[in-house]
Design an enzyme around this catalytic site. Structure first.
Site, short mmCIF file in Angstrom:
data_model
loop_
_atom_site.label_atom_id
_atom_site.label_comp_id
_atom_site.label_asym_id
_atom_site.label_seq_id
_atom_site.Cartn_x
_atom_site.Cartn_y
_atom_site.Cartn_z
CG ASN A 9 -1.69 1.24 1.43
OD1 ASN A 9 -1.76 2.07 0.52
ND2 ASN A 9 -2.29 1.41 2.60
CD1 TRP A 10 3.32 0.82 -2.88
CD2 TRP A 10 3.44 1.96 -4.80
NE1 TRP A 10 3.93 0.01 -3.81
CE2 TRP A 10 4.02 0.68 -5.00
CE3 TRP A 10 3.40 2.85 -5.88
CZ2 TRP A 10 4.57 0.28 -6.23
CZ3 TRP A 10 3.94 2.45 -7.11
CH2 TRP A 10 4.52 1.19 -7.28
CE LYS A 11 0.01 3.31 4.78
NZ LYS A 11 0.05 3.47 6.21
CD GLU A 97 -2.90 5.42 6.81
OE1 GLU A 97 -2.86 5.42 5.58
OE2 GLU A 97 -2.02 4.88 7.51
CD GLU A 167 -3.49 -2.78 7.43
OE1 GLU A 167 -2.41 -3.06 6.90
OE2 GLU A 167 -4.09 -1.71 7.23
N GLY A 173 2.50 1.97 10.79
CA GLY A 173 3.44 3.08 10.61
C GLY A 173 4.13 3.51 11.89
CB SER A 213 5.36 -2.04 11.92
OG SER A 213 4.90 -0.73 12.17
N GLY A 234 2.76 -1.25 4.33
CA GLY A 234 2.82 0.17 4.02
C GLY A 234 4.26 0.59 3.76
N GLY A 235 4.90 1.15 4.78
CA GLY A 235 6.24 1.73 4.65
C GLY A 235 7.24 0.86 3.91
C1 PEP Z 1 -0.80 -0.04 6.21
O1 PEP Z 1 -0.99 1.16 6.20
O2 PEP Z 1 -1.63 -0.78 5.64
C2 PEP Z 1 0.38 -0.55 6.89
C3 PEP Z 1 0.36 -1.79 7.29
O3 PEP Z 1 1.42 0.33 7.08
P1 PEP Z 1 2.88 0.00 7.72
O4 PEP Z 1 3.36 -1.30 7.09
O5 PEP Z 1 3.72 1.17 7.36
O6 PEP Z 1 2.67 -0.15 9.20
#
Ligand code: PEP
Length: 255
Positions: A9-11, A97, A167, A173, A213, A234-235
């Site tokens: 998920n590149w957001k 989000e 999640e 994040g 994370s 995400g990240g």
């Molecule tokens: C996400 O936003 O779906 C996510 C899991 O982010 P991160 O991996 O950065 O915690």
């Protein structure tokens, strides 16, 4: 066989050039195999270019959101048909989000899930508790509400194709990850809940990703849990080598 599914998920990150470069790196991931499906969800504006880069590869693409109406005067929104039109297979819905920053509630998420299913776009339905909800012992109640409301009116057949992403909001994040045991405990609860809503065969078919994370160094243990069928990342999905490390860990976890 149910495939592990690792999806990035590149957001609201990347620009045109880095989105294309990331897609190019992903396309040549050596670890994406018959056992691991990989996907990327770029910002809307780069979907077409990413699709072009990914074409001919096994990497699927998804949108990060959509609106439930098919078309019309909905400024700033995109429809399921538009996402399909540019090559999406998936759409992330109910991300924390969207729920907590944009204020989306269960009813709106459910309308989107139903519209996606009706159009043939596969929803990745995100569910998960806030830190204060976990501390108040409400994790299961929150997850149950997100899932039972999110899937209201979704047929058994369509549900079998839905992906659930558990999640915990406090792990997104933040660098804090649910322990593999904590994650599996909630995944087991979700599997059981899906069995109660549908039936055990449908529940067994549904892929339940963990998100929060996920990094190359914690992915193997998380992906080795009995009820974890992949990750929403995400990240770490913004760095090709880190994402590749997670895909490799998933491939190792499924032997
Ligand atoms: C996400 O936003 O779906 C996510 C899991 O982010 P991160 O991996 O950065 O915690």
């Amino acid at each position: 066989m149910k495939k592990m599914f690792i999806c990035g998920n590149w957001k609201m990150n990347t620009d045109r050039r880095s989105a294309i470069a990331l897609a190019e790196a992903l396309k040549s991931s050596p670890s994406a195999s018959h056992a691991v499906e990989t996907g990327a969800c770029p910002p809307f504006v780069y979907l077409s270019e990413v699709a072009e880069m990914l074409s001919g590869s096994d990497v699927s693409m998804g949108g990060q959101n959509m609106y439930f109406e098919p078309e019309g005067a909905f400024t700033g929104e995109v429809s399921a048909a538009m996402l399909l039109d540019v090559g999406c297979r998936y759409v992330i819905l109910g991300h924390s989000e969207r729920r907590h920053v944009m204020g989306e509630g269960d009813d709106l998420v459910n309308r989107k899930v139903r519209a996606a299913c009706a159009a043939g776009l596969l929803p990745i339905l995100c569910v998960g508790e806030l830190l204060e909800e976990r501390e108040a012992g409400q994790t299961e109640a929150v997850v149950e509400r997100h899932i039972s409301r999110g899937l209201e009116g979704v047929s058994r057949e369509d549900a079998g194709e839905v992906v659930i992403a558990y999640e915990p909001v406090w792990a997104i994040g933040t660098g804090k990850t649910a322990t593999p045991g904590q994650a599996n405990e909630v995944h087991l609860f979700i599997r059981d809940l899906l069995g109660r809503i549908y039936d055990s065969d449908t529940a067994a078919k549904i892929r339940i990703q963990y998100g929060g994370s996920v990094k190359p160094d914690n992915a193997l243990e998380l992906m080795s849990q009995s009820e974890v069928d992949g990750a929403l990342v995400g990240g770490a999905s913004l760095k090709a080598d880190a994402f590749e490390g997670i895909i490799a860990a998933a491939a190792e976890a499924c032997g």
